[in-house]
Design an enzyme around this catalytic site. Structure first.
Site, PDB file in Angstrom:
ATOM      1  N   ASP A   1    -166.619  19.742  19.391  1.00 51.99           N
ATOM      2  CA  ASP A   1    -166.793  20.897  18.560  1.00 51.99           C
ATOM      3  C   ASP A   1    -166.368  22.081  19.727  1.00 51.99           C
ATOM      4  OD1 ASP A   1    -166.998  23.267  17.094  1.00 51.99           O
ATOM      5  OD2 ASP A   1    -168.962  22.807  16.079  1.00 51.99           O
TER       6      ASP A   1
ATOM      7  N   LYS B   1    -172.111  33.551  21.936  1.00 47.91           N
ATOM      8  CA  LYS B   1    -173.534  33.287  21.360  1.00 47.91           C
ATOM      9  C   LYS B   1    -174.404  32.332  22.071  1.00 47.91           C
ATOM     10  CE  LYS B   1    -171.966  32.827  17.204  1.00 47.91           C
ATOM     11  NZ  LYS B   1    -170.606  33.598  17.244  1.00 47.91           N
TER      12      LYS B   1
ATOM     13  N   SER C   1    -164.478  25.813  19.665  1.00 53.48           N
ATOM     14  CA  SER C   1    -163.808  26.722  18.915  1.00 53.48           C
ATOM     15  C   SER C   1    -162.468  26.891  19.362  1.00 53.48           C
ATOM     16  CB  SER C   1    -164.436  28.037  18.815  1.00 53.48           C
ATOM     17  OG  SER C   1    -163.837  29.059  18.143  1.00 53.48           O
ATOM     18  N   ALA C   2    -161.539  27.112  18.361  1.00 58.31           N
ATOM     19  CA  ALA C   2    -160.067  27.248  18.466  1.00 58.31           C
ATOM     20  C   ALA C   2    -159.940  28.895  19.373  1.00 58.31           C
ATOM     21  CB  ALA C   2    -159.425  27.474  17.151  1.00 58.31           C
ATOM     22  N   ASP C   3    -160.860  29.632  19.178  1.00 60.08           N
ATOM     23  CA  ASP C   3    -160.917  30.950  19.751  1.00 60.08           C
ATOM     24  C   ASP C   3    -160.497  30.971  21.270  1.00 60.08           C
ATOM     25  OD1 ASP C   3    -161.879  31.995  17.434  1.00 60.08           O
ATOM     26  OD2 ASP C   3    -163.901  32.322  17.978  1.00 60.08           O
TER      27      ASP C   3
ATOM     28  N   LYS D   1    -162.945  31.044   5.183  1.00 60.48           N
ATOM     29  CA  LYS D   1    -163.060  31.312   6.903  1.00 60.48           C
ATOM     30  C   LYS D   1    -161.645  30.653   7.651  1.00 60.48           C
ATOM     31  CE  LYS D   1    -165.386  30.014  10.965  1.00 60.48           C
ATOM     32  NZ  LYS D   1    -166.480  29.123  11.594  1.00 60.48           N
TER      33      LYS D   1
ATOM     34  N   GLU E   1    -162.365  41.958  13.148  1.00 63.90           N
ATOM     35  CA  GLU E   1    -162.229  40.675  12.408  1.00 63.90           C
ATOM     36  C   GLU E   1    -163.067  40.826  11.231  1.00 63.90           C
ATOM     37  OE1 GLU E   1    -164.883  37.319  12.890  1.00 63.90           O
ATOM     38  OE2 GLU E   1    -165.566  37.937  14.855  1.00 63.90           O
TER      39      GLU E   1
ATOM     40  N   VAL F   1    -161.894  35.207  15.084  1.00 67.56           N
ATOM     41  CA  VAL F   1    -161.266  35.720  16.361  1.00 67.56           C
ATOM     42  C   VAL F   1    -159.846  35.091  16.697  1.00 67.56           C
ATOM     43  CG1 VAL F   1    -161.645  35.863  18.850  1.00 67.56           C
ATOM     44  CG2 VAL F   1    -163.328  36.275  17.454  1.00 67.56           C
TER      45      VAL F   1
HETATM   46  N1  PSU Z   1    -169.797  35.941  16.184  1.00 67.22           N
HETATM   47  C1  PSU Z   1    -170.477  36.539  15.358  1.00 67.22           C
HETATM   48  N2  PSU Z   1    -170.422  36.411  14.082  1.00 67.22           N
HETATM   49  C2  PSU Z   1    -169.253  35.551  13.552  1.00 67.22           C
HETATM   50  C3  PSU Z   1    -168.367  34.927  14.521  1.00 67.22           C
HETATM   51  C4  PSU Z   1    -168.673  35.260  15.684  1.00 67.22           C
HETATM   52  O1  PSU Z   1    -171.459  37.387  15.878  1.00 67.22           O
HETATM   53  O2  PSU Z   1    -169.562  35.408  12.199  1.00 67.22           O
HETATM   54  C5  PSU Z   1    -167.465  34.202  13.912  1.00 67.22           C
HETATM   55  C6  PSU Z   1    -166.060  34.682  14.589  1.00 67.22           C
HETATM   56  O3  PSU Z   1    -165.062  34.992  13.575  1.00 67.22           O
HETATM   57  C7  PSU Z   1    -165.599  33.732  15.342  1.00 67.22           C
HETATM   58  C8  PSU Z   1    -166.043  32.471  14.633  1.00 67.22           C
HETATM   59  O4  PSU Z   1    -164.132  33.549  15.450  1.00 67.22           O
HETATM   60  O5  PSU Z   1    -167.489  32.661  14.226  1.00 67.22           O
HETATM   61  C9  PSU Z   1    -166.065  31.076  15.383  1.00 67.22           C
HETATM   62  O6  PSU Z   1    -166.289  30.084  14.605  1.00 67.22           O
HETATM   63  P1  PSU Z   1    -166.060  28.525  15.150  1.00 67.22           P
HETATM   64  O7  PSU Z   1    -166.951  28.349  15.955  1.00 67.22           O
HETATM   65  O8  PSU Z   1    -166.010  27.693  13.750  1.00 67.22           O
HETATM   66  O9  PSU Z   1    -164.699  28.527  15.543  1.00 67.22           O
HETATM   67 MN    MN Z   2    -166.256  24.581  15.523  1.00 68.75          MN
END
Ligand code: PSU
Ligand code: MN
Length: 304
Positions: free
Chosen positions: A137, A158, A139-141, A85, A24, A105
């Site tokens: 909140d 994380k 994530s779409a992941d 992003k 990514e 992701v």
């Molecule tokens: N994990 C990391 N660093 C990052 C991310 C994840 O160690 O920068 C990023 C990835 O691209 C992941 C995104 O898909 O954060 C998730 O963001 P959100 O929580 O807004 O969906």
């Molecule tokens: Mn989010």
């Protein structure tokens, strides 16, 4: 149609049917500070080559979907100020508008699927945030893992996330969560959490076989491989949890919401640990890249 550009090495790998690992780009633009972001991006690519596969870093440059970046393109991405992003919702918009986008992701999985790449390495996936019961909140992941057939190698989720809720959402959506070589679900900067992963596998070949079986059975979606950070590089959860709590409080004070939450938390934790979170982050991404390359090679063996 839309334009796709393959890097020279990815083009060669595709032509010969060699194993490819997707990477990514949000981690480069929004996950790590400059200049370490670029050093790490190059290092992780090299780790994949050393492990016998071809790296394909994915990003959108001037509206063109790139599968694999040349050195100068990587440098542009890592230094440019307004790179968006880009997640599932944004990827068609970014391409249609001719924009610059770093893929999360979710978006990287979409691009990998389009390019026929089945394995992807990253640091940690997005998940259910702490306080999601009021912020919603999530994530779409997680939903991407449920619908796009790519095996994602990450160091768990994380510790800024609500890990039990993240596992519950994955379970609801039928995503296999496979801890590699241990029972515990790893927590990104720490190799262990108090949670047991739903599945455990000790060999890359097993993971590749399970990936193929999903497709054979006509099931949508991918797999999450949770690969623990090497013990020597980890930061103890007890040390991190007050730091995460402080970063979380700071995010709330500053009214950070939506897609800014993850980048803000990562940079605040970097400050609060005086850079140690980044050192650990680098070690775990490299570790994931090596395992992903091994899975990709096994998968190539099955496909022949
Ligand atoms: N994990 C990391 N660093 C990052 C991310 C994840 O160690 O920068 C990023 C990835 O691209 C992941 C995104 O898909 O954060 C998730 O963001 P959100 O929580 O807004 O969906
Ligand atoms: Mn989010």
């Amino acid at each position: 149609m839309f334009d796709i550009t393959y890097s020279r090495e990815v083009q060669a790998a595709r032509a010969s049917g060699a194993p490819i690992v997707a990477l990514e780009s949000t981690i480069i633009t929004h996950g790590m500070p400059y200049p370490q972001n670029l050093e790490v991006a190059a290092q992780v690519e090299q780790d994949i080559r050393d492990a016998g596969a071809t790296p394909a870093t994915i990003a959108i440059l001037s509206g063109v979907l790139h599968i694999g970046l040349e050195e100068d393109q990587l440098a542009t991405l890592g230094t440019e100020q307004d790179v968006a992003k880009v997640s599932r919702a944004d990827i068609p918009v970014c391409i249609a508008n001719g924009g610059m986008g770093a893929t999360t992701v979710a978006a990287t999985m979409i691009a990998a699927r389009i390019a026929g790449i089945e394995v992807f390495a990253t640091g940690g996936i997005g998940g259910v945030h702490k306080g999601a019961e009021s912020t919603f909140d999530i994530s779409a992941d997680l939903l991407e893992l449920a619908q796009t057939p790519v095996t994602v190698v990450a160091a768990g989720a994380k510790a800024i996330l609500d890990l039990p809720k993240t596992l519950e959402v994955l379970e609801t959506h039928g995503v296999p969560v496979i801890a590699y070589g241990q029972d515990s679900f790893p927590a990104f900067w720490s190799s262990q959490s108090e949670l047991t992963a739903p599945l455990r596998m000790d060999q890359a070949a097993q993971i590749a076989r399970a990936h193929v079986m999903r497709g054979t059975m006509g099931l949508p979606g991918g797999q999450l491989v949770a690969n623990p950070i090497p013990a020597a590089d980890q930061i103890a959860a007890t040390e991190l949890s007050p730091i995460i709590a402080q970063a979380q409080a700071n995010a709330e004070e500053r009214g950070i919401t939506g897609k800014e939450v993850t980048p803000y938390m990562l940079s605040r934790i970097f400050e609060l640990t005086e850079g140690r979170s980044l050192t650990a982050n680098i070690a775990l991404v490299r570790n994931n890249a090596r395992l992903a390359a091994e899975i990709a090679r096994e998968l190539c063996g099955f496909r022949r």
